[in-house]
Write a protein that holds these residues in place. Sequence first.
Motif, PDB file in Angstrom:
ATOM      1  N   VAL A  42      -2.892  -3.872 -24.496  1.00 47.26           N
ATOM      2  CA  VAL A  42      -1.478  -4.140 -24.722  1.00 47.26           C
ATOM      3  C   VAL A  42      -0.710  -3.559 -23.542  1.00 47.26           C
ATOM      4  O   VAL A  42      -1.025  -2.476 -23.047  1.00 47.26           O
ATOM      5  N   ARG A  43       0.299  -4.283 -23.092  1.00 41.43           N
ATOM      6  CA  ARG A  43       1.118  -3.812 -21.975  1.00 41.43           C
ATOM      7  C   ARG A  43       2.572  -4.209 -22.196  1.00 41.43           C
ATOM      8  O   ARG A  43       2.869  -5.127 -22.961  1.00 41.43           O
ATOM      9  N   LYS A  44       3.474  -3.517 -21.541  1.00 42.90           N
ATOM     10  CA  LYS A  44       4.889  -3.829 -21.649  1.00 42.90           C
ATOM     11  C   LYS A  44       5.176  -5.150 -20.935  1.00 42.90           C
ATOM     12  O   LYS A  44       4.686  -5.388 -19.832  1.00 42.90           O
ATOM     13  N   ALA A  45       6.015  -5.963 -21.572  1.00 44.31           N
ATOM     14  CA  ALA A  45       6.268  -7.295 -21.032  1.00 44.31           C
ATOM     15  C   ALA A  45       7.184  -7.281 -19.822  1.00 44.31           C
ATOM     16  O   ALA A  45       7.175  -8.234 -19.046  1.00 44.31           O
ATOM     17  N   ASP A  46       7.964  -6.218 -19.649  1.00 46.25           N
ATOM     18  CA  ASP A  46       8.914  -6.239 -18.540  1.00 46.25           C
ATOM     19  C   ASP A  46       8.410  -5.512 -17.304  1.00 46.25           C
ATOM     20  O   ASP A  46       8.929  -5.722 -16.208  1.00 46.25           O
ATOM     21  N   THR A  47       7.391  -4.672 -17.447  1.00 47.45           N
ATOM     22  CA  THR A  47       6.890  -3.923 -16.294  1.00 47.45           C
ATOM     23  C   THR A  47       5.397  -4.103 -16.064  1.00 47.45           C
ATOM     24  O   THR A  47       4.905  -3.813 -14.971  1.00 47.45           O
ATOM     25  N   GLY A  48       4.652  -4.520 -17.083  1.00 45.10           N
ATOM     26  CA  GLY A  48       3.207  -4.610 -16.967  1.00 45.10           C
ATOM     27  C   GLY A  48       2.508  -3.296 -17.222  1.00 45.10           C
ATOM     28  O   GLY A  48       1.278  -3.216 -17.147  1.00 45.10           O
ATOM     29  N   GLU A  49       3.255  -2.256 -17.548  1.00 48.10           N
ATOM     30  CA  GLU A  49       2.658  -0.946 -17.798  1.00 48.10           C
ATOM     31  C   GLU A  49       1.757  -0.976 -19.029  1.00 48.10           C
ATOM     32  O   GLU A  49       2.131  -1.522 -20.071  1.00 48.10           O
ATOM     33  N   LYS A  50       0.569  -0.357 -18.930  1.00 48.66           N
ATOM     34  CA  LYS A  50      -0.363  -0.314 -20.039  1.00 48.66           C
ATOM     35  C   LYS A  50       0.191   0.534 -21.174  1.00 48.66           C
ATOM     36  O   LYS A  50       0.806   1.566 -20.948  1.00 48.66           O
ATOM     37  N   VAL A  51      -0.050   0.082 -22.399  1.00 48.17           N
ATOM     38  CA  VAL A  51       0.338   0.829 -23.587  1.00 48.17           C
ATOM     39  C   VAL A  51      -0.938   1.353 -24.238  1.00 48.17           C
ATOM     40  O   VAL A  51      -1.667   0.618 -24.907  1.00 48.17           O
ATOM     41  N   GLY A  52      -1.252   2.597 -24.019  1.00 48.67           N
ATOM     42  CA  GLY A  52      -2.464   3.178 -24.575  1.00 48.67           C
ATOM     43  C   GLY A  52      -3.717   2.721 -23.843  1.00 48.67           C
ATOM     44  O   GLY A  52      -3.671   1.962 -22.870  1.00 48.67           O
ATOM     45  N   ASP A  53      -4.852   3.182 -24.318  1.00 48.99           N
ATOM     46  CA  ASP A  53      -6.143   2.799 -23.749  1.00 48.99           C
ATOM     47  C   ASP A  53      -6.573   1.430 -24.262  1.00 48.99           C
ATOM     48  O   ASP A  53      -6.098   0.961 -25.303  1.00 48.99           O
ATOM     49  N   PRO A  54      -7.493   0.772 -23.566  1.00 54.35           N
ATOM     50  CA  PRO A  54      -8.005  -0.515 -24.052  1.00 54.35           C
ATOM     51  C   PRO A  54      -8.687  -0.362 -25.407  1.00 54.35           C
ATOM     52  O   PRO A  54      -9.281   0.669 -25.708  1.00 54.35           O
ATOM     53  N   TRP A  55      -8.599  -1.399 -26.239  1.00 54.63           N
ATOM     54  CA  TRP A  55      -9.324  -1.430 -27.495  1.00 54.63           C
ATOM     55  C   TRP A  55     -10.713  -1.991 -27.192  1.00 54.63           C
ATOM     56  O   TRP A  55     -10.835  -3.069 -26.615  1.00 54.63           O
ATOM     57  N   THR A  56     -11.729  -1.309 -27.583  1.00 55.52           N
ATOM     58  CA  THR A  56     -13.087  -1.776 -27.310  1.00 55.52           C
ATOM     59  C   THR A  56     -13.986  -1.537 -28.514  1.00 55.52           C
ATOM     60  O   THR A  56     -13.749  -0.646 -29.319  1.00 55.52           O
ATOM     61  N   ASP A  57     -15.022  -2.341 -28.611  1.00 56.78           N
ATOM     62  CA  ASP A  57     -16.045  -2.186 -29.645  1.00 56.78           C
ATOM     63  C   ASP A  57     -17.385  -2.427 -28.967  1.00 56.78           C
ATOM     64  O   ASP A  57     -17.711  -3.558 -28.600  1.00 56.78           O
ATOM     65  N   GLU A  58     -18.134  -1.391 -28.772  1.00 54.58           N
ATOM     66  CA  GLU A  58     -19.380  -1.475 -28.017  1.00 54.58           C
ATOM     67  C   GLU A  58     -20.323  -2.513 -28.641  1.00 54.58           C
ATOM     68  O   GLU A  58     -20.493  -2.579 -29.851  1.00 54.58           O
ATOM     69  N   GLY A  59     -20.929  -3.323 -27.766  1.00 54.43           N
ATOM     70  CA  GLY A  59     -21.920  -4.288 -28.215  1.00 54.43           C
ATOM     71  C   GLY A  59     -21.369  -5.632 -28.602  1.00 54.43           C
ATOM     72  O   GLY A  59     -22.144  -6.544 -28.929  1.00 54.43           O
ATOM     73  N   SER A  60     -20.057  -5.797 -28.535  1.00 53.57           N
ATOM     74  CA  SER A  60     -19.481  -7.075 -28.961  1.00 53.57           C
ATOM     75  C   SER A  60     -19.644  -8.161 -27.906  1.00 53.57           C
ATOM     76  O   SER A  60     -19.646  -9.348 -28.212  1.00 53.57           O
ATOM     77  N   GLY A  61     -19.791  -7.763 -26.647  1.00 54.62           N
ATOM     78  CA  GLY A  61     -19.809  -8.742 -25.571  1.00 54.62           C
ATOM     79  C   GLY A  61     -18.395  -9.216 -25.284  1.00 54.62           C
ATOM     80  O   GLY A  61     -17.411  -8.651 -25.757  1.00 54.62           O
ATOM     81  N   GLY A  62     -18.278 -10.260 -24.496  1.00 54.14           N
ATOM     82  CA  GLY A  62     -16.967 -10.782 -24.138  1.00 54.14           C
ATOM     83  C   GLY A  62     -16.209 -11.321 -25.328  1.00 54.14           C
ATOM     84  O   GLY A  62     -16.799 -11.855 -26.271  1.00 54.14           O
ATOM     85  N   ILE A  63     -14.877 -11.185 -25.289  1.00 58.50           N
ATOM     86  CA  ILE A  63     -14.014 -11.760 -26.325  1.00 58.50           C
ATOM     87  C   ILE A  63     -13.525 -13.116 -25.836  1.00 58.50           C
ATOM     88  O   ILE A  63     -12.926 -13.216 -24.766  1.00 58.50           O
ATOM     89  N   HIS A  64     -13.755 -14.153 -26.640  1.00 59.05           N
ATOM     90  CA  HIS A  64     -13.396 -15.512 -26.234  1.00 59.05           C
ATOM     91  C   HIS A  64     -12.366 -16.156 -27.151  1.00 59.05           C
ATOM     92  O   HIS A  64     -11.983 -17.307 -26.928  1.00 59.05           O
ATOM     93  N   ALA A  65     -11.930 -15.448 -28.188  1.00 62.83           N
ATOM     94  CA  ALA A  65     -10.935 -15.999 -29.107  1.00 62.83           C
ATOM     95  C   ALA A  65     -10.116 -14.866 -29.691  1.00 62.83           C
ATOM     96  O   ALA A  65     -10.625 -13.773 -29.933  1.00 62.83           O
ATOM     97  N   MET A  66      -8.823 -15.120 -29.897  1.00 68.57           N
ATOM     98  CA  MET A  66      -7.941 -14.119 -30.484  1.00 68.57           C
ATOM     99  C   MET A  66      -6.807 -14.816 -31.212  1.00 68.57           C
ATOM    100  O   MET A  66      -6.344 -15.884 -30.804  1.00 68.57           O
TER     101      MET A  66
END
Length: 386
Positions: A46-70
């Motif tokens: 997640v990032r701020k829409a006006d600056t691109g600044e990251k909001v917190g750390d990335p959300w990850t789940d080990e072993g899931s592989g690439g995410i192709h749908a959301m």
Amino acid sequence: MLCSVKPHIQLNNKRIHSEFAAITCIDFLDEDRRIITCSEDGSIQVRKADTGEKVGDPWTDEGSGGIHAMAVSPDQTEVVTGSQDGRIRLWNVATRERTRRSRQAHSLTILSVCWSPDEFHIASGSEDGTVFIWDTNQDDIVGHLIRTNHPHVYAVCYSPGGETLVTSGYNNMITFWDVNTREALRFVEACHLSQQVHCIAWTSYDRIFLGCSNGIVQATANAEGEVACLGKRTGPICAIVLSQDELLLAAASLDNTISLWNPKTNKSVGRPLCRPKGLRCAAFARNPDSGLFAASGTDDVYIWDLQELFRDFNSTLPLNPRPWYERCIVQWSSLFRTVVQVTEKAFGRLRRTRAAGPGVGHGAQENYLHGRQSLDKQESAVHLLG
């Protein structure tokens, strides 16, 4: 025609996602003040829409592989993702933590997911040619799986009433399914035999728009299954999305253009938006008054201010992304924002107490096709996020 303006913001070594990992999905959050993106590296950011600044750390789940749908839930409290390991995962937007993971899985990568507005069901389409309908409370499949006529399922989309599901995939057909019985209702040939249907958008007035290998097609939801070609493209349509008020339809193509359409008149609106190679996903802001539209595909995100864009209809120049610092995002008053948030939470709790019924469709964040190679980067366009 490609843009020649140098990047205004580029994060260089502080990348949002892993280097060379394409962004596969994009959407708006938090009254359109934030953007959420998923990547082939299996991360969500997640990032701020006006600056691109990251909001917190990335959300990850080990072993899931690439995410192709959301897909973001209708009340924006949860996000569902479909991964390379064939499982769906649910994430809490406020805590940024995974809350649930499906016990069962598709045998191959999930390419499309779709929430029901009542939030009790999620439909998922997979590279293995099957569709599951998940119960979000039980984290399990409702009824038996749907074995489609598509070698790979690229898109799943509910009807506005939720009683029908339409699928598309690695052929030129779309298929309508009865949600309750899982039986095929009818098959519609949407394009030429050599073409494929990559993405779907279904309006509340029962017009269905399809992104095909060589253009945009409109199909009817009735038994006749009539189709009409709206516009040709030199590259496949990789994303087709509706604005929340259904006044605009956007079709992103691998010919590096994004065309805007009036879905009620079937007429194009203005000139195509121009951006570099690598288009893969797109999203309208949830509040139509904000006038924002985002697209991505490589490791960059681009945002257009459509309100400003519409004032330039008579311009002879291509319509291109404006720098982030020049945009003016309308801010709601803190009082009104608080009232809306409290009301949404109360309504969400009330809805969750209802007996679960067949899912009602919202339309998935569409994803692109099987076997696509990593898309080239191009430094000659306006980079709004790097």
